[in-house]
Motif scaffolding. Structure first.
Motif, PDB file in Angstrom:
ATOM      1  N   GLU A  14       7.238  23.162  29.690  1.00  0.00           N
ATOM      2  CA  GLU A  14       8.083  22.437  30.616  1.00  0.00           C
ATOM      3  C   GLU A  14       8.814  23.439  31.503  1.00  0.00           C
ATOM      4  N   TYR A  44       6.618  14.492  27.273  1.00  0.00           N
ATOM      5  CA  TYR A  44       7.605  14.759  28.318  1.00  0.00           C
ATOM      6  C   TYR A  44       6.871  15.270  29.561  1.00  0.00           C
ATOM      7  N   ASP A  45       7.558  15.309  30.677  1.00  0.00           N
ATOM      8  CA  ASP A  45       6.982  15.874  31.899  1.00  0.00           C
ATOM      9  C   ASP A  45       6.849  17.384  31.727  1.00  0.00           C
ATOM     10  N   GLY A  46       5.720  17.903  32.134  1.00  0.00           N
ATOM     11  CA  GLY A  46       5.514  19.344  32.018  1.00  0.00           C
ATOM     12  C   GLY A  46       4.151  19.736  32.549  1.00  0.00           C
ATOM     13  N   CYS A  47       3.510  20.673  31.866  1.00  0.00           N
ATOM     14  CA  CYS A  47       2.173  21.100  32.290  1.00  0.00           C
ATOM     15  C   CYS A  47       1.376  21.551  31.072  1.00  0.00           C
ATOM     16  N   ASP A  65       1.061  10.671  29.754  1.00  0.00           N
ATOM     17  CA  ASP A  65      -0.301  11.002  30.187  1.00  0.00           C
ATOM     18  C   ASP A  65      -1.135  11.443  28.986  1.00  0.00           C
ATOM     19  N   ALA A  97       1.232  13.344  26.430  1.00  0.00           N
ATOM     20  CA  ALA A  97       2.362  14.235  26.705  1.00  0.00           C
ATOM     21  C   ALA A  97       3.663  13.525  26.343  1.00  0.00           C
ATOM     22  N   ALA A 132      -0.210  19.636  36.009  1.00  0.00           N
ATOM     23  CA  ALA A 132       0.994  18.871  35.695  1.00  0.00           C
ATOM     24  C   ALA A 132       0.655  17.598  34.931  1.00  0.00           C
ATOM     25  N   VAL A 133       1.520  17.235  33.992  1.00  0.00           N
ATOM     26  CA  VAL A 133       1.411  15.966  33.270  1.00  0.00           C
ATOM     27  C   VAL A 133       2.784  15.304  33.251  1.00  0.00           C
ATOM     28  N   GLN A 134       2.761  13.991  33.190  1.00  0.00           N
ATOM     29  CA  GLN A 134       3.990  13.229  33.022  1.00  0.00           C
ATOM     30  C   GLN A 134       4.023  12.630  31.623  1.00  0.00           C
ATOM     31  N   ALA A 135       5.209  12.329  31.142  1.00  0.00           N
ATOM     32  CA  ALA A 135       5.342  11.728  29.821  1.00  0.00           C
ATOM     33  C   ALA A 135       4.433  10.509  29.707  1.00  0.00           C
TER      34      ALA A 135
END
Length: 321
Positions: free
Chosen positions: A317, A295-298, A280, A293, A275-278
């Protein structure tokens, strides 16, 4: 990890004579769906080949019985690459899987034989593995659409099959983002994006790829075996224990980042679905510029050894439906 040995006569046969393809078909007298299962489309991805020969043995010796429909098992779809223990023989079989009137290379000749076989079936299960550590996942194609690139009308059936294979992640939307990578390279979308699954959809069927684990991990064979059993159970082709269904949201591919320089590098040892957050930082360019990143996603398919112009990583996402 150790490489899984070629310990079955069917696999030794593929290594000994890569000019001959072998597959095995069972047809029940009761009507039902037709399923084809491919292993070793990429020759260094051996788990599918070993799982398929297990299934062939089970069917041959009566431990598994086809109840309805038709089942075709292809242990080694690319014998030359399998014999070499390489991803491809002369090129990537899974990037231009279209019959050619005048085959130009080994994979063209393979496609000329396999494409009609796929077209004779309704459902394809394609067994693969990946190069970095991570959890197994299934891959499906586009949502239903009438577009020119990959028109499709069986997305619900495809997703239902993907959820039945035992993997606890599902990824959707491959071709659209692959085309985006081609655009970043200055290429137009063309036949290079067409693999076994895309070809199967073009023939009116549907298809799921399952990535069973790291290439050389022997446990990936068990993942592939569960996937075969999951498909047989879901399609009601045989009485076999069904693996747990995946009930969570799919991850929808959205972006791709290419390696622009040999000195580009991932910021850490990423695994698929990390997982990553906007904001990162996922990678750094050669001059130190961070790639963050948006946006939040992976992260998906991180490839620290990617060549210049190839995919360094993808971003996905959660699918909101």
């Amino acid at each position: 990890m150790r490489r899984v040995s070629v310990d079955h006569e069917l696999l030794r046969r593929a290594v000994a004579d890569p000019e001959v393809l072998h597959w095995h078909t069972w047809a029940a007298l009761a009507p039902g769906p037709s399923l084809v299962v491919l292993g070793a489309v990429h020759g260094n991805e051996v788990c599918g080949a070993h799982a398929i020969v297990r299934a062939i043995d089970d069917l041959t010796h009566g431990r598994l019985r086809l109840l309805r429909g038709r089942l075709t098992l292809v242990p080694v779809a690319n014998p030359l690459a399998f014999a070499q223990a390489t991803r491809e023989g002369e090129r990537n079989l899974n990037r231009r899987f279209l019959p050619q009137p005048e085959p130009q290379d080994y994979e063209d000749r393979i496609t000329r034989q396999l494409a009609p076989l796929l077209a004779q079936h309704e459902v394809l299960l394609d067994l693969h593995s990946f190069h970095t550590p991570g959890d197994p996942f299934a891959m499906v194609g586009p949502r239903n659409n009438s577009g020119a690139r990959e028109p499709f009308a069986r997305a619900a059936e495809e997703m239902a099959l993907a959820r039945a294979l035992g993997a606890q992640q599902v990824v959707e939307g491959w071709l659209e983002v692959y085309d985006r990578a081609a655009g970043l390279r200055g290429e137009l979308p063309d036949d290079e994006g067409i693999g076994t699954n895309e070809y199967m959809r073009s023939q009116g069927g549907y298809a799921v790829t399952i990535e069973c684990g790291q290439h050389e991990d022997p446990e990936a064979i068990d993942v592939a075996t569960r996937a075969i059993h999951g498909a047989l159970a879901h399609l009601e082709l045989a009485h076999v224990p069904a693996p747990p269904r995946f009930a969570g949201p799919a991850a929808r591919l959205k972006d791709v980042v290419l390696r622009e320089s040999p000195a580009d590098r991932l910021a850490q040892d990423w695994h698929s679905f990390d997982a990553v957050q906007a904001g990162d930082v996922i990678a750094h360019r050669a001059d130190g510029t961070p790639v963050a990143a948006p946006y939040d996603g992976c992260v998906l398919f991180p490839h620290p050894e990617a060549e210049v112009g190839q995919e360094l990583f993808y971003l996905a996402e959660p699918d909101a439906g």
